[in-house]
Design a protein around this motif. Structure first.
Motif, PDB file in Angstrom:
ATOM      1  N   VAL A  89       0.953  -1.335  -0.062  1.00  0.00           N
ATOM      2  CA  VAL A  89       0.261  -0.006   0.055  1.00  0.00           C
ATOM      3  C   VAL A  89       0.845   1.178   0.032  1.00  0.00           C
ATOM      4  O   VAL A  89       2.114   1.244   0.767  1.00  0.00           O
ATOM      5  CB  VAL A  89      -1.071   0.059   1.326  1.00  0.00           C
ATOM      6  CG1 VAL A  89      -1.795   1.265   1.060  1.00  0.00           C
ATOM      7  CG2 VAL A  89      -1.699  -1.100   1.354  1.00  0.00           C
ATOM      8  N   ALA A  90       0.392   2.201  -0.687  1.00  0.00           N
ATOM      9  CA  ALA A  90       1.459   3.539  -0.858  1.00  0.00           C
ATOM     10  C   ALA A  90       0.435   4.679  -0.272  1.00  0.00           C
ATOM     11  O   ALA A  90      -0.812   4.833  -0.831  1.00  0.00           O
ATOM     12  CB  ALA A  90       1.887   3.901  -2.301  1.00  0.00           C
ATOM     13  N   ALA A  99      -1.319   6.749   7.679  1.00  0.00           N
ATOM     14  CA  ALA A  99      -0.613   5.430   7.651  1.00  0.00           C
ATOM     15  C   ALA A  99      -0.728   4.519   8.876  1.00  0.00           C
ATOM     16  O   ALA A  99      -0.963   3.382   8.742  1.00  0.00           O
ATOM     17  CB  ALA A  99       0.935   5.780   7.168  1.00  0.00           C
ATOM     18  N   VAL A 100      -0.668   5.422   9.811  1.00  0.00           N
ATOM     19  CA  VAL A 100      -0.637   4.724  11.325  1.00  0.00           C
ATOM     20  C   VAL A 100      -2.217   4.279  11.366  1.00  0.00           C
ATOM     21  O   VAL A 100      -2.547   3.083  11.960  1.00  0.00           O
ATOM     22  CB  VAL A 100      -0.135   5.747  12.549  1.00  0.00           C
ATOM     23  CG1 VAL A 100      -0.624   5.126  13.883  1.00  0.00           C
ATOM     24  CG2 VAL A 100       1.113   6.083  12.288  1.00  0.00           C
ATOM     25  N   ASP A 101      -3.123   5.131  11.117  1.00  0.00           N
ATOM     26  CA  ASP A 101      -4.575   4.687  11.178  1.00  0.00           C
ATOM     27  C   ASP A 101      -4.821   3.394  10.624  1.00  0.00           C
ATOM     28  O   ASP A 101      -5.751   2.637  10.761  1.00  0.00           O
ATOM     29  CB  ASP A 101      -5.459   5.856  10.696  1.00  0.00           C
ATOM     30  CG  ASP A 101      -5.450   7.103  11.813  1.00  0.00           C
ATOM     31  OD1 ASP A 101      -5.016   6.990  12.917  1.00  0.00           O
ATOM     32  OD2 ASP A 101      -5.876   8.093  11.251  1.00  0.00           O
ATOM     33  N   ILE A 108       3.382  -0.381   4.191  1.00  0.00           N
ATOM     34  CA  ILE A 108       2.684   0.789   3.846  1.00  0.00           C
ATOM     35  C   ILE A 108       3.755   1.773   3.487  1.00  0.00           C
ATOM     36  O   ILE A 108       4.405   2.346   4.636  1.00  0.00           O
ATOM     37  CB  ILE A 108       1.614   1.368   4.967  1.00  0.00           C
ATOM     38  CG1 ILE A 108       0.679   0.135   5.618  1.00  0.00           C
ATOM     39  CG2 ILE A 108       0.808   2.479   4.606  1.00  0.00           C
ATOM     40  CD1 ILE A 108      -0.315   0.408   6.580  1.00  0.00           C
ATOM     41  N   LEU A 109       3.860   2.093   2.395  1.00  0.00           N
ATOM     42  CA  LEU A 109       4.940   3.071   1.946  1.00  0.00           C
ATOM     43  C   LEU A 109       4.138   4.363   2.160  1.00  0.00           C
ATOM     44  O   LEU A 109       3.111   4.573   1.446  1.00  0.00           O
ATOM     45  CB  LEU A 109       5.336   2.670   0.530  1.00  0.00           C
ATOM     46  CG  LEU A 109       6.407   3.296  -0.023  1.00  0.00           C
ATOM     47  CD1 LEU A 109       7.768   3.179   0.220  1.00  0.00           C
ATOM     48  CD2 LEU A 109       6.391   2.949  -1.748  1.00  0.00           C
ATOM     49  N   VAL A 110       4.870   5.462   2.812  1.00  0.00           N
ATOM     50  CA  VAL A 110       4.367   6.812   3.016  1.00  0.00           C
ATOM     51  C   VAL A 110       5.153   7.892   2.809  1.00  0.00           C
ATOM     52  O   VAL A 110       6.450   7.733   3.171  1.00  0.00           O
ATOM     53  CB  VAL A 110       3.362   6.694   4.378  1.00  0.00           C
ATOM     54  CG1 VAL A 110       4.565   6.282   5.430  1.00  0.00           C
ATOM     55  CG2 VAL A 110       2.944   8.122   4.419  1.00  0.00           C
TER      56      VAL A 110
END
Length: 310
Positions: free
Chosen positions: A5-6, A19-21, A100-102
């Motif tokens: 996921v990005a 991203a944390v959520d 999760i890439l953010v």
């Protein structure tokens, strides 16, 4: 589909928090997630206030990778980042976890999920171009780039001397436009679930201007002063906010000027981010101020995966 996921979008839209959520939302259905940083400046240790890096408490126990992995004296490189990030994501995927890439560094995000190939470098060409930059400023080099590769010149802008030098170096090395290095094919991590956060431009501008003022109140000058003894490399010292804080410490700018210049550069950077991320038709866009945005992001992941419980 891949499990990658990005979370992307302009600076100031709340990507890190989302991203944390999302990681917590995945956790509620029995899935684990880890966050991989794709913000170039958040790679640096000690550069916290000016990069809006989440504190340890704000990370809420979710593992964050590729944060604080470089000293400010080191030079960040997207080619190096690509190798490191892909290795980290391979490891996460191998453990059955969702990466999760953010981040808002479009080239860094793209280097991971698309087939970006980075030409090498030539120390002689680089030194000559950097000497020209130092002697004459970015304007002349940018005009040269506009002749050789108008698209790259427009994307980079007239003031980013370091990227102008790199573009001219690549053109000289390869004989091809700098923009030809952008991907035409999909990498192994396509399709990726890409969630973008957006705000109306006037709202975003007001938020960014206020955030810069908060950075100064939060102690950015003290942070920069503390980093100076160990040295700041070219990349770190030219980062938005850090360059202006250094100028204020050196007496070249007063505080009002430093803040105003940082605000102007941040607005310009956000505009470039929006232009970059809008190009991808696969992005699922969410309102950054929507209180249900985490559910929207989870819905996008759920739809792509086709197997997650609600």
């Amino acid at each position: 589909m891949t499990r990658l996921v990005a979370v992307v979008g302009a600076t100031g839209t709340g990507k890190s928090e989302l991203a944390v959520d999302l990681a917590e939302r995945l956790g509620r259905v029995g899935e684990r997630a880890e966050i991989v940083n794709a913000d170039a400046m958040q790679l640096y240790r000690g550069m916290d206030i000016g990069t809006a890096k989440l504190t340890v408490d704000e990370r809420r126990g979710i593992p964050h990778l590729l944060l604080d992995v470089l000293e400010p004296s080191e030079e960040a490189s997207v080619a190096r980042y690509q190798i490191d990030a892909r290795a980290v994501i391979d490891d996460i995927l191998g453990r059955g976890v969702w990466p999760i890439l953010v981040g808002g560094s479009g080239l860094y995000v793209g280097s991971v999920i698309d087939d970006f190939r980075f030409p090498g470098t030539d120390a002689g060409i680089r030194a000559r171009l950097e000497a020209e930059l130092e002697a004459e400023g970015p304007g002349i080099l940018h005009r040269r780039l506009s002749t050789l590769d108008p698209e790259a010149a427009a994307a980079i802008g007239a003031h980013n001397g370091r990227r102008i030098v790199r573009a001219l170096e690549v053109i000289e090395l390869t004989g091809e436009p700098f923009g030809s290095g952008l991907p035409e094919s999909r990498s192994r991590w396509r399709p990726t679930t890409i969630v973008g956060l957006r705000l109306e431009r006037p709202v975003l501008i007001a938020r960014l201007d206020a955030r810069v003022e908060r950075m100064w109140r939060a102690g950015l000058l003290a942070e920069v002063e503390g980093l100076r003894p160990a040295g700041l490399g070219t990349t770190a010292s030219r980062a938005i906010g850090y360059a202006q804080a250094l100028a204020q410490l050196d007496g070249a700018l007063d505080e009002a000027q430093a803040i105003a210049e940082t605000q102007a550069l941040t607005r310009r950077y956000a505009r470039r981010q929006v232009s970059w991320f809008r190009r991808d038709p696969d992005t699922v866009w969410l309102d950054a101020d929507d209180p249900e945005r985490a559910d929207g992001a989870f819905g996008a992941v759920q739809s792509a995966a086709g197997r997650l419980p609600g």
